[in-house]
Design a protein around this motif. Structure first.
Motif, PDB file in Angstrom:
ATOM      1  N   PHE A  36      39.937  52.701  42.644  1.00  0.00           N
ATOM      2  CA  PHE A  36      41.028  52.051  41.914  1.00  0.00           C
ATOM      3  C   PHE A  36      42.221  51.778  42.822  1.00  0.00           C
ATOM      4  N   GLU A  37      42.511  52.737  43.689  1.00  0.00           N
ATOM      5  CA  GLU A  37      43.656  52.581  44.596  1.00  0.00           C
ATOM      6  C   GLU A  37      43.413  51.430  45.568  1.00  0.00           C
ATOM      7  N   ALA A  38      42.183  51.301  46.016  1.00  0.00           N
ATOM      8  CA  ALA A  38      41.852  50.211  46.934  1.00  0.00           C
ATOM      9  C   ALA A  38      41.988  48.850  46.251  1.00  0.00           C
ATOM     10  N   LEU A  39      41.732  48.826  44.944  1.00  0.00           N
ATOM     11  CA  LEU A  39      41.849  47.578  44.182  1.00  0.00           C
ATOM     12  C   LEU A  39      43.264  47.365  43.658  1.00  0.00           C
ATOM     13  N   GLY A  40      44.143  48.351  43.862  1.00  0.00           N
ATOM     14  CA  GLY A  40      45.528  48.236  43.391  1.00  0.00           C
ATOM     15  C   GLY A  40      45.667  48.453  41.900  1.00  0.00           C
ATOM     16  N   LEU A  41      44.752  49.235  41.311  1.00  0.00           N
ATOM     17  CA  LEU A  41      44.776  49.486  39.865  1.00  0.00           C
ATOM     18  C   LEU A  41      45.386  50.863  39.593  1.00  0.00           C
ATOM     19  N   LYS A  42      46.694  50.875  39.357  1.00  0.00           N
ATOM     20  CA  LYS A  42      47.392  52.131  39.083  1.00  0.00           C
ATOM     21  C   LYS A  42      47.745  52.289  37.603  1.00  0.00           C
ATOM     22  N   ASN A  43      47.849  51.166  36.910  1.00  0.00           N
ATOM     23  CA  ASN A  43      48.214  51.178  35.493  1.00  0.00           C
ATOM     24  C   ASN A  43      47.386  50.084  34.829  1.00  0.00           C
ATOM     25  N   ALA A  44      46.239  50.471  34.247  1.00  0.00           N
ATOM     26  CA  ALA A  44      45.294  49.440  33.816  1.00  0.00           C
ATOM     27  C   ALA A  44      44.537  49.856  32.552  1.00  0.00           C
ATOM     28  N   LEU A  45      44.109  48.834  31.823  1.00  0.00           N
ATOM     29  CA  LEU A  45      43.224  49.002  30.660  1.00  0.00           C
ATOM     30  C   LEU A  45      41.868  48.423  31.034  1.00  0.00           C
ATOM     31  N   PHE A  46      40.826  49.239  30.942  1.00  0.00           N
ATOM     32  CA  PHE A  46      39.464  48.807  31.258  1.00  0.00           C
ATOM     33  C   PHE A  46      38.714  48.540  29.959  1.00  0.00           C
ATOM     34  N   ILE A  47      38.160  47.341  29.842  1.00  0.00           N
ATOM     35  CA  ILE A  47      37.366  46.968  28.678  1.00  0.00           C
ATOM     36  C   ILE A  47      35.935  46.711  29.139  1.00  0.00           C
ATOM     37  N   GLY A  48      35.013  47.510  28.608  1.00  0.00           N
ATOM     38  CA  GLY A  48      33.607  47.349  28.968  1.00  0.00           C
ATOM     39  C   GLY A  48      32.841  46.600  27.903  1.00  0.00           C
ATOM     40  N   GLY A  49      31.540  46.736  27.921  1.00  0.00           N
ATOM     41  CA  GLY A  49      30.691  46.085  26.928  1.00  0.00           C
ATOM     42  C   GLY A  49      30.615  46.909  25.651  1.00  0.00           C
TER      43      GLY A  49
ATOM     44  N   ILE B  87      46.566  46.130  25.398  1.00  0.00           N
ATOM     45  CA  ILE B  87      46.587  45.127  26.475  1.00  0.00           C
ATOM     46  C   ILE B  87      47.985  45.003  27.061  1.00  0.00           C
ATOM     47  N   LEU B  88      48.989  44.958  26.185  1.00  0.00           N
ATOM     48  CA  LEU B  88      50.363  44.741  26.640  1.00  0.00           C
ATOM     49  C   LEU B  88      50.997  45.980  27.262  1.00  0.00           C
ATOM     50  N   ARG B  89      50.540  47.174  26.864  1.00  0.00           N
ATOM     51  CA  ARG B  89      51.188  48.383  27.365  1.00  0.00           C
ATOM     52  C   ARG B  89      50.726  48.758  28.781  1.00  0.00           C
ATOM     53  N   ARG B  90      49.677  48.116  29.266  1.00  0.00           N
ATOM     54  CA  ARG B  90      49.204  48.360  30.631  1.00  0.00           C
ATOM     55  C   ARG B  90      49.466  47.143  31.503  1.00  0.00           C
ATOM     56  N   ASN B  91      49.743  47.389  32.778  1.00  0.00           N
ATOM     57  CA  ASN B  91      50.093  46.303  33.686  1.00  0.00           C
ATOM     58  C   ASN B  91      48.929  45.355  33.951  1.00  0.00           C
ATOM     59  N   THR B  92      47.732  45.907  34.051  1.00  0.00           N
ATOM     60  CA  THR B  92      46.562  45.111  34.415  1.00  0.00           C
ATOM     61  C   THR B  92      45.463  45.263  33.374  1.00  0.00           C
ATOM     62  N   LEU B  93      44.819  44.156  33.071  1.00  0.00           N
ATOM     63  CA  LEU B  93      43.664  44.162  32.167  1.00  0.00           C
ATOM     64  C   LEU B  93      42.406  43.975  33.003  1.00  0.00           C
ATOM     65  N   VAL B  94      41.509  44.943  32.929  1.00  0.00           N
ATOM     66  CA  VAL B  94      40.266  44.895  33.695  1.00  0.00           C
ATOM     67  C   VAL B  94      39.103  44.709  32.726  1.00  0.00           C
ATOM     68  N   LEU B  95      38.397  43.610  32.874  1.00  0.00           N
ATOM     69  CA  LEU B  95      37.281  43.286  31.992  1.00  0.00           C
ATOM     70  C   LEU B  95      35.969  43.343  32.765  1.00  0.00           C
ATOM     71  N   SER B  96      34.946  43.853  32.130  1.00  0.00           N
ATOM     72  CA  SER B  96      33.614  43.747  32.715  1.00  0.00           C
ATOM     73  C   SER B  96      33.060  42.366  32.386  1.00  0.00           C
ATOM     74  N   LYS B  97      32.023  41.959  33.089  1.00  0.00           N
ATOM     75  CA  LYS B  97      31.412  40.665  32.804  1.00  0.00           C
ATOM     76  C   LYS B  97      30.866  40.634  31.383  1.00  0.00           C
ATOM     77  N   ALA B  98      30.370  41.769  30.925  1.00  0.00           N
ATOM     78  CA  ALA B  98      29.851  41.858  29.557  1.00  0.00           C
ATOM     79  C   ALA B  98      30.976  41.666  28.549  1.00  0.00           C
TER      80      ALA B  98
END
Length: 205
Positions: free
Chosen positions: A141-154, A184-195
């Motif tokens: 996550f640190e390498a991708l710059g994801l410190k404050n994020a919401l992850f949405i999977g399938g 979605i709004l409370r986190r800086n980054t939205l991370v979505l899976s392809k699914a």
């Protein structure tokens, strides 16, 4: 529009084409505010309650005679001005939920996704899998710059990924069924899976 797809190790995995009707709208702050208010109001338990005058167990007998004492005319000891008396105009158990049409809620979700896309705060991951170790996932996550994020999977989330991410601050992981405007709004980054992207496209088709 197209969004770049990346892997957890930082390598590129091509691009995915997304619909402008879902990710390309001009965000409306009023819609997002209405949706956030709707979610927070619905989230309140509404179980706060105090005992009123009719709820306290105190004698209903007159405290003293009506006239001749030189004091105010009082009756039951359950009146609010007495210690142990009922609370005047106290809170009662109720629902705080407010109404918001289903179409408005769906539109607000599209505007939230579009707001993240417009600010370039969307990351699409090729896959969300992990060895279950928080340390290695945190490094990725640190390498991708994801410190404050919401992850949405399938529809289902990899158990190892979910358990490893649960120990990280400012990181939330939800299945596609749980996606919502407030998170979605409370986190800086939205991370979505392809699914997740495919599911959203199908949902708003």
């Amino acid at each position: 529009m197209e969004i770049s797809v990346t892997k957890l190790d930082g390598k590129s995995a091509g691009k995915v084409k997304v619909s402008d009707a879902v990710f390309g709208l001009e965000p409306r702050a009023d819609l997002l505010q209405r949706m956030v208010n709707y979610q927070l109001a619905k989230k309140q338990q509404g179980t706060h309650v105090t005992q009123g005058r009719s709820d306290v167990a105190r004698t209903g007998a007159r405290l003293y005679r009506q006239k001749g004492t030189g004091k105010a005319r009082h009756h039951a000891a359950s009146a609010p001005q007495f210690r142990g008396g009922g609370k005047a105009h106290g809170p009662v158990a109720r629902s705080h939920a407010i109404d918001l049409p289903k179409k408005v809620r769906a539109l607000a979700l599209r505007h939230a996704l579009s707001a993240k896309a417009q600010s370039e705060s969307i990351v699409v991951l090729d896959d969300m899998t992990s060895d279950g170790k928080t340390k290695s996932l945190a490094a990725q996550f640190e390498a991708l710059g994801l410190k404050n994020a919401l992850f949405i999977g399938g529809e289902t989330i990899d158990a190892n990924f979910k358990n490893a991410a649960a120990n990280l601050a400012h990181i939330d992981v939800l299945p596609i069924q749980g996606i919502n405007v407030y998170d979605i709004l409370r986190r800086n980054t939205l991370v979505l899976s392809k699914a997740a992207v495919e599911a959203l496209e199908e949902r708003f088709k």
